[in-house]
Design a protein around this motif. Structure first.
Motif: not given
Length: 274
Positions: A176-187, A198-204, A263-264
């Motif tokens: 749940t928290t990691k999903g929230a981070i993607l939406q935070m990144t987009r916003n 710029r704001c991007n996410a890395i998903c290891p 982007a993620s």
């Protein structure tokens, strides 16, 4: 099982120096991935803030880098930081600005791991993981974005997870928290784009770290058995390295990557394609 390519098992010191004179702030930098990110950024010429709630582990990261290259002494600083405490964040940011005038890159990496089926996770555990993994990322951005706006440039890199994308058994709080981070990144990308931030996410995916040994113990299997089991779930038939996450972080932070934002990026050996 595939072996790790030689270039993947090393930090990226042979690359061009991509972050010369940039100030990089890494949270959770005492852990396996965070410390490798901090050290790899330093190899690329950055001034690096090694921030962790455990000051001893932050100091260890800095000491290791200095032992390998004494010239890095003036390029790294360790800070005790609680990302859930706004005063702690403000104090840390002030210390960095007093020393190096600004912050060019924020790597939001600090996280805790809480797992379980929804009926078994306590209210207190929910509050804690949301506080660190989501609110902590937001508070760090809140404190550092004004500096980036002032200089009209910056890069925020959020460390998310494959758990942002796929369901896993009894992973409800963490995912749940990691999903929230993607939406935070987009916003953040939308709001900060006009300021050249710029704001991007890395998903290891599955990354081999010292914590892997404890995970094997928890599962009552050997580390080799854990690695073999996890490797079969990847297209590349191996686990990833902390250096591979760090190298991708440097790429997103650098001037090579100016047109990527919001982007993620999955760095998971192909796990999510199977």
């Amino acid at each position: 099982m595939a072996t790790i390519p030689e270039q993947a098992s090393k930090a990226s010191g042979d690359w061009s120096r991509l972050l010369v004179d940039k100030v990089v702030f890494v949270t959770g930098a005492g852990g396996a991935i965070g410390s490798t990110i901090a050290q790899t950024c330093a190899l690329h010429g950055a001034r690096v803030v090694v921030a962790d709630v455990n000051k001893n582990t932050a100091d260890e990261t800095v000491t290791k880098m200095i032992n390998e290259d004494a010239n890095k002494k003036d390029y790294m600083m360790s800070i005790e930081l609680d990302v859930t405490n706004e005063q702690s964040i403000q104090n840390a940011v002030k210390s960095v600005v007093d020393k190096w005038n600004t912050i060019d890159i924020l790597v939001n990496n600090a996280a805790i791991f809480t797992f379980g089926a929804v009926e078994n996770v306590t209210a207190e555990a929910w509050s804690r993981i949301l506080d660190v993994n989501v609110r902590g990322y937001a508070l760090m951005a809140k404190a550092i974005v004004p500096l980036m706006k002032k200089q009209k440039s910056g890069s925020i890199i959020q460390i998310a997870s494959i758990s942002s994308w796929v369901a896993q058994p009894e992973f409800v709080p963490y995912s749940t928290t990691k999903g929230a981070i993607l939406q935070m990144t987009r916003n953040l990308a939308l709001d900060l784009g006009p300021f050249n931030i710029r704001c991007n996410a890395i998903c290891p995916g599955s990354i081999l770290t010292p914590a892997s040994s404890q995970h094997a113990v928890n599962l009552n299997i050997s580390l080799d058995e854990l690695i073999a089991t996890q490797a079969e779930k990847q297209c590349l038939k191996r686990l990833g390295t902390t250096e591979e996450i760090a190298n991708f972080t440097v790429f997103l932070a650098s001037d090579l990557c100016h047109f990527a934002t919001g982007a993620s990026f999955l760095v998971d050996g192909g796990y999510t394609t199977i």
